[in-house]
Each structure stands twice: as C-alpha cells, then as structure tokens.
Write an enzyme that holds these catalytic residues in place. Structure first.
Site, PDB file in Angstrom:
ATOM      1  N   ASP A  93      43.899  51.596  46.716  1.00 26.79           N
ATOM      2  CA  ASP A  93      42.645  50.842  46.613  1.00 26.79           C
ATOM      3  C   ASP A  93      42.391  50.219  47.989  1.00 26.79           C
ATOM      4  OD1 ASP A  93      40.412  49.451  45.500  1.00 26.79           O
ATOM      5  OD2 ASP A  93      41.649  47.691  45.141  1.00 26.79           O
ATOM      6  N   SER A  94      41.224  49.621  48.133  1.00 21.77           N
ATOM      7  CA  SER A  94      40.929  48.911  49.380  1.00 21.77           C
ATOM      8  C   SER A  94      41.859  47.715  49.560  1.00 21.77           C
ATOM      9  CB  SER A  94      39.485  48.415  49.345  1.00 21.77           C
ATOM     10  OG  SER A  94      39.320  47.550  48.236  1.00 21.77           O
ATOM     11  N   TYR A 137      35.708  47.610  50.710  1.00 20.58           N
ATOM     12  CA  TYR A 137      35.004  48.891  50.835  1.00 20.58           C
ATOM     13  C   TYR A 137      33.542  48.743  50.398  1.00 20.58           C
ATOM     14  CZ  TYR A 137      39.300  51.756  51.372  1.00 20.58           C
ATOM     15  OH  TYR A 137      40.458  52.340  51.807  1.00 20.58           O
ATOM     16  N   GLY A 138      33.327  47.818  49.464  1.00 13.69           N
ATOM     17  CA  GLY A 138      31.977  47.630  48.912  1.00 13.69           C
ATOM     18  C   GLY A 138      30.942  47.192  49.939  1.00 13.69           C
ATOM     19  N   CYS A 172      39.948  52.778  42.703  1.00 19.78           N
ATOM     20  CA  CYS A 172      38.835  52.054  43.312  1.00 19.78           C
ATOM     21  C   CYS A 172      37.544  52.753  42.892  1.00 19.78           C
ATOM     22  CB  CYS A 172      39.000  52.089  44.831  1.00 19.78           C
ATOM     23  SG  CYS A 172      37.647  51.317  45.718  1.00 19.78           S
ATOM     24  N   ASN A 173      36.718  52.041  42.171  1.00 15.79           N
ATOM     25  CA  ASN A 173      35.444  52.614  41.718  1.00 15.79           C
ATOM     26  C   ASN A 173      34.525  52.911  42.905  1.00 15.79           C
ATOM     27  OD1 ASN A 173      35.318  52.003  38.508  1.00 15.79           O
ATOM     28  ND2 ASN A 173      36.468  50.438  39.568  1.00 15.79           N
ATOM     29  N   THR A 174      34.583  52.031  43.915  1.00 10.81           N
ATOM     30  CA  THR A 174      33.705  52.172  45.076  1.00 10.81           C
ATOM     31  C   THR A 174      34.048  53.452  45.850  1.00 10.81           C
ATOM     32  OG1 THR A 174      33.684  49.773  45.187  1.00 10.81           O
ATOM     33  CG2 THR A 174      32.847  50.940  47.108  1.00 10.81           C
ATOM     34  N   GLU A 230      41.028  38.841  47.050  1.00  8.90           N
ATOM     35  CA  GLU A 230      41.878  39.049  48.230  1.00  8.90           C
ATOM     36  C   GLU A 230      42.425  37.724  48.772  1.00  8.90           C
ATOM     37  OE1 GLU A 230      43.055  41.880  49.613  1.00  8.90           O
ATOM     38  OE2 GLU A 230      42.109  43.029  48.010  1.00  8.90           O
ATOM     39  N   CYS A 237      34.950  47.287  38.810  1.00 10.18           N
ATOM     40  CA  CYS A 237      35.663  47.202  40.091  1.00 10.18           C
ATOM     41  C   CYS A 237      37.054  46.716  39.731  1.00 10.18           C
ATOM     42  CB  CYS A 237      34.971  46.205  41.017  1.00 10.18           C
ATOM     43  SG  CYS A 237      35.977  45.717  42.446  1.00 10.18           S
ATOM     44  N   THR A 238      38.069  47.376  40.256  1.00 12.05           N
ATOM     45  CA  THR A 238      39.430  47.031  39.828  1.00 12.05           C
ATOM     46  C   THR A 238      39.814  45.597  40.199  1.00 12.05           C
ATOM     47  OG1 THR A 238      40.170  48.231  41.798  1.00 12.05           O
ATOM     48  CG2 THR A 238      40.356  49.369  39.681  1.00 12.05           C
ATOM     49  N   HIS A 239      39.212  45.061  41.270  1.00 11.87           N
ATOM     50  CA  HIS A 239      39.509  43.665  41.638  1.00 11.87           C
ATOM     51  C   HIS A 239      39.107  42.673  40.543  1.00 11.87           C
ATOM     52  CE1 HIS A 239      39.946  45.166  45.797  1.00 11.87           C
ATOM     53  NE2 HIS A 239      40.478  43.990  46.100  1.00 11.87           N
TER      54      HIS A 239
HETATM   55  N1  DGL Z   1      38.536  47.567  44.013  1.00 14.91           N
HETATM   56  C1  DGL Z   1      37.441  48.327  44.441  1.00 14.91           C
HETATM   57  C2  DGL Z   1      36.616  48.923  43.297  1.00 14.91           C
HETATM   58  O1  DGL Z   1      37.149  49.190  42.251  1.00 14.91           O
HETATM   59  C3  DGL Z   1      36.578  47.940  45.585  1.00 14.91           C
HETATM   60  C4  DGL Z   1      36.573  46.618  46.165  1.00 14.91           C
HETATM   61  C5  DGL Z   1      36.035  46.607  47.568  1.00 14.91           C
HETATM   62  O2  DGL Z   1      36.810  46.900  48.461  1.00 14.91           O
HETATM   63  O3  DGL Z   1      34.829  46.306  47.767  1.00 14.91           O
HETATM   64  O4  DGL Z   1      35.447  49.161  43.444  1.00 14.91           O
END
Ligand code: DGL
Length: 264
Positions: free
Chosen positions: A7-8, A39-40, A70-72, A150, A182-184
């Site tokens: 993931d990011s 990443y978003g 990571c969905n993004t 984060e 988003c996994t976060h």
């Molecule tokens: N955890 C990531 C997701 O599922 C992205 C978070 C990010 O880096 O913006 O989309």
C-alpha cells in the site's frame, strides 16, 4: 506460499491483518511506500510508476502472489499491468457490490468513501454502473483521513471533528451502509461507529480481496500446505527493511486493526 502485500502506507495493514487470520500458514511481506504516501494526491502516471517498482521488488523477494492493498493504486494502475507478471496480482476496489448484496434490498442508500483519485476515477464509475442499477451509491472523498492515519491519529479529536463535519450534510437515517473504500479508513472504525446511527453498517473490501487471493493463488500455483510452520511477516518501508521500533510500530497497528476488524 510467500504473499506480498503493499500500500502507499499503513492502510494495507488492514488487509494483511485479515489475510494473516485467514491464511495462518503462509508467509507475508508487507511493503509500505511511505516515501510516496498519499497516493490519493498523486497523478495516475506517478502511481503506475510506484506500483511497477514495488511489484518488481516483491518478486525479487520471491513473492508468489501479490495483493495491491490500495484502492487508489488499483483504480489507476491495474489495467496497465494486467497479465504482465509471472505471479497472480490481486487488486482492491471499494466494496460497493458487497454493500449492495448485503443491504441493497432495504432500498436505503450507500455512502462510499474513498480517496479523491478513487472517487473521480473511471473505474469507480464503471463499477457503480455495473453493480448499482438503482443508483443507490453516493461517493464521499475523505483525503484527510489518510494523513491522519499516517500520523497515528486513529482514535483522536482531529479525526472525530473531521468526520463529523464531512458527514454533516448527509441524513444518515436514509443509509444502510458506509463503505470504507480506502484501506487507511479501517483505522477509524471506532470513531465512525460512534458517529453513525447503529443500523448503518460499516463495509470494507478486505475479506472479499482475501477470497480473491485464495482463488487466484490456488489456480495459478497450487501448493502443499505447510501446516505447523509458524507464519512469518517482514515489513519494508519504501524498500528498506523495517526493524526495531519501525517493526514494533507495524505490529502495534496490526493489534489495533484486529480490534477494528470486530467493529461493523
Ligand atoms: N490506502 C490507499 C487506498 O486504499 C490509499 C491512500 C493514499 O495513499 O492516498 O486507497
């Protein structure tokens, strides 16, 4: 089997937590690209570059299957990479289909939260067109949650105030579920549970993704189960092995996430 998950940043640890519980005899490598998080807020091109580099790294470490937790990254990069790697690569998408399967019959709406890139992406809109015939899904970008995660501010005043303000325009009584796209966002289940009405269910894509991993990995590389082996997990931060305090930080986040996994 050695499974690489990335993931990011720390969001994909929620997928790792689910995978370790479901596949206790496998070995895991977790890669957090903390140098490039979030990443978003990056361009599609940049994200594709990060993904290519990380998958190459995980293959070098002998990963036999890879999960883009990571969905993004999945929403921007999977098309470019489909079929390009010698091992199964599994991506993630916001669990709108799961929310509809579970709660669609109520006729109530679904609030799907994700990063800006995922919400605006073609993949998200295609997904809704395919699975949500009655157009029950509303999309909500929550970019600040990634930065709060984060910073380790999971159960915090900042997260609560931010979420309360973002949810204020919605009459949540008309919703059946809240999708964590988003996994976060899994780090904030406790706060979300406190803010949402009790009958609005929290839905994430971790279990569905682990199921997909089991299907693809079994198909591509059937293996004897190594029962009795203790599972192992190695953590990398943008290519550097995490030891000592950094490893302890990941392990403590996994413990928090196993608490969060019980909240729906
Ligand atoms: N955890 C990531 C997701 O599922 C992205 C978070 C990010 O880096 O913006 O989309």
């Amino acid at each position: 089997m050695k499974i690489g998950i990335f993931d990011s940043g720390i969001g994909g640890l929620s997928l790792l937590q689910c995978a370790m519980e479901r596949l206790p005899n496998e070995d895991f490598i977790y890669y957090a690209d903390e140098k490039h998080v979030p990443y978003g807020e990056k361009s599609r091109r940049e994200i594709e570059g990060f993904v290519a580099e990380i998958i190459a790294f995980l293959l070098e470490k002998k990963a036999e299957a890879v999960v883009i937790a990571c969905n993004t990254a999945t929403s921007t990069a999977t098309k470019a990479f489909r079929g390009r790697f010698p091992v199964p690569v599994v991506g993630m998408e916001p669990a709108v289909k799961r929310a509809l399967d579970l709660y669609g019959e109520s006729g109530k709406r679904i609030l799907a939260a994700a990063t800006e890139v995922t919400v605006k992406g073609e993949k998200m809109h295609r997904l809704i067109e395919e699975v949500d015939r009655e157009r029950l899904t509303d999309l909500l970008p929550l970019p600040r949650l990634v930065r709060l995660a984060e910073a380790g501010l999971f159960d915090s005043r900042e997260a609560e105030d931010y979420l309360r303000a973002e949810l204020a325009p919605y009459d949540m009584g008309g919703y059946s579920s809240f999708v964590l796209g988003c996994t976060h966002f899994n780090f904030f289940k406790k706060t979300l549970r406190g803010l949402l009405p009790p009958d609005v269910r929290l839905v994430d894509g971790n279990e569905g993704t682990v199921n997909e991993l089991c299907r693809k990995a079994a198909r591509a590389a059937p293996r004897e189960k190594n029962d009795g082996d203790a599972r192992s997990v190695e953590f990398y931060i943008s290519g550097r092995l995490a030891c000592g305090g950094s490893r302890a930080r990941f392990l403590s986040y996994l413990a928090w996430l196993s608490e969060m996994a019980r909240i729906n």
